[in-house]
Write a protein that holds these residues in place. Sequence first.
Motif, short mmCIF file in Angstrom:
data_model
loop_
_atom_site.label_atom_id
_atom_site.label_comp_id
_atom_site.label_asym_id
_atom_site.label_seq_id
_atom_site.Cartn_x
_atom_site.Cartn_y
_atom_site.Cartn_z
N LYS A 262 0.97 -1.29 -0.07
CA LYS A 262 -0.44 0.15 0.01
C LYS A 262 0.61 0.89 -0.26
N LEU A 263 1.98 1.24 1.11
CA LEU A 263 2.93 2.64 0.75
C LEU A 263 3.68 2.63 -0.31
N PHE A 264 4.46 1.79 -1.11
CA PHE A 264 4.38 1.63 -1.92
C PHE A 264 4.32 2.03 -3.20
N VAL A 265 3.47 1.76 -3.70
CA VAL A 265 2.30 2.31 -4.10
C VAL A 265 2.47 3.54 -4.16
N ALA A 266 1.86 4.33 -3.40
CA ALA A 266 1.50 5.34 -3.01
C ALA A 266 1.90 6.30 -2.62
N GLN A 267 3.51 5.95 -2.36
CA GLN A 267 4.57 7.37 -1.90
C GLN A 267 5.38 6.39 -2.66
N GLY A 268 6.36 5.80 -3.33
CA GLY A 268 7.01 4.94 -3.86
C GLY A 268 8.12 4.58 -2.58
N PHE A 269 9.26 4.01 -3.12
CA PHE A 269 9.87 3.06 -2.32
C PHE A 269 10.55 3.99 -1.77
N GLY A 270 11.65 4.83 -2.08
CA GLY A 270 12.40 5.38 -1.33
C GLY A 270 12.20 6.16 -0.05
N ALA A 271 10.23 6.66 -0.47
CA ALA A 271 9.74 7.46 0.55
C ALA A 271 9.24 6.92 1.65
N VAL A 272 9.13 5.52 2.16
CA VAL A 272 8.51 5.16 3.03
C VAL A 272 9.77 4.13 3.84
N GLU B 223 -2.28 -5.77 -8.67
CA GLU B 223 -1.31 -6.37 -8.66
C GLU B 223 -0.27 -6.19 -8.88
N VAL B 224 -0.12 -7.21 -10.28
CA VAL B 224 1.19 -7.57 -11.14
C VAL B 224 1.84 -5.40 -11.58
N MET B 225 0.05 -4.91 -12.26
CA MET B 225 0.31 -3.59 -12.90
C MET B 225 1.20 -2.91 -11.98
N ALA B 226 0.81 -3.11 -10.70
CA ALA B 226 0.71 -1.73 -9.80
C ALA B 226 2.61 -2.55 -9.06
N VAL B 227 2.96 -3.54 -9.54
CA VAL B 227 4.62 -3.95 -9.78
C VAL B 227 5.13 -3.18 -10.31
N HIS B 228 4.71 -3.11 -11.63
CA HIS B 228 5.49 -2.73 -13.26
C HIS B 228 5.42 -1.22 -12.99
N ARG B 229 4.38 -0.34 -12.05
CA ARG B 229 4.47 1.19 -12.80
C ARG B 229 5.71 1.56 -11.35
N LEU B 230 5.59 0.65 -10.45
CA LEU B 230 6.19 0.54 -8.89
C LEU B 230 8.17 0.98 -9.45
N ILE B 231 8.24 -0.23 -10.93
CA ILE B 231 9.81 -0.40 -11.26
C ILE B 231 10.19 0.76 -12.09
N ILE B 232 8.49 1.17 -13.08
CA ILE B 232 9.56 1.77 -13.84
C ILE B 232 9.40 3.29 -12.93
N GLY B 233 9.12 3.52 -12.21
CA GLY B 233 8.81 4.70 -11.76
C GLY B 233 10.59 4.57 -10.58
N GLU B 234 10.64 3.57 -9.95
CA GLU B 234 11.82 3.96 -9.24
C GLU B 234 12.98 3.14 -9.63
N SER B 235 13.34 2.63 -11.06
CA SER B 235 14.53 1.86 -11.66
C SER B 235 15.63 3.11 -11.66
N GLY B 236 15.72 3.66 -11.50
CA GLY B 236 17.12 4.72 -11.93
C GLY B 236 17.32 4.91 -10.50
N ARG B 237 16.40 5.52 -9.08
CA ARG B 237 17.00 5.16 -7.86
C ARG B 237 17.01 4.25 -7.41
N HIS B 238 16.49 3.18 -7.35
CA HIS B 238 17.13 1.78 -6.94
C HIS B 238 16.91 1.03 -8.16
N PRO B 239 18.04 0.59 -8.34
CA PRO B 239 18.33 -0.06 -9.56
C PRO B 239 17.90 -1.91 -8.65
N GLN B 240 18.12 -1.89 -7.55
CA GLN B 240 18.12 -3.15 -7.26
C GLN B 240 16.67 -4.00 -7.73
N LEU B 241 16.29 -3.42 -7.16
CA LEU B 241 14.45 -3.48 -7.03
C LEU B 241 14.40 -4.22 -8.72
#
Length: 200
Positions: free
Chosen positions: A18-28, A98-116
Amino acid sequence: MRRKTETRRFSFVEAARKLFVAQGFGAVTMEAIAAEAGASKATLYGYFSGKEALFEAFVVEAGEGGIAALDASREESDVRSSLVRLGVAYLDLVTRPEVMAVHRLIIGESGRHPQLVRIFYENGPRLTLLSVCGVIDRFMDEGFLRRAEPRKAGLNFQSLCDAAGQVGRQLWGLDKRPDAKTRKAAAEEAVDIFLAAYLH
């Protein structure tokens, strides 16, 4: 010490999702995840070593049962029926919210968190492709499909399903998830094109 429970573990994964999708990985923060789940940070750390472990659990949970459904298409004896079942299982999996949510999260976070990206790929797309290739390779071994490099054939199969099912439009938020009838029709269209290229 209280015994760990699957219910508690799942509550942490859901809170992280819930928090990753709403705020992004880095902000949580781990504190925020614990608070969202109604638990202490110490309890959270008893289940997960950090946010990356929670993200991996989120990815695995999003695809729960999906690989088994792909593998089940091997039970069909007819090539076309098996591939249609495979295509439907693939589209059922990749169009899950749920899978779409992961895809969208990865697109937004891949540059800042490539390990994801690695975590996502190893627990999602890689396993999916291996299952798709396994079904196709079986029919190549049995002589029903012409022999080709299984990975390339699997990628071609997935691309045809993606194109027919308008997965990209759902990913971008332009369309809602196609219903079951639309997903099956998309799988059938993809299989007919695939067989035209690979049928022995």
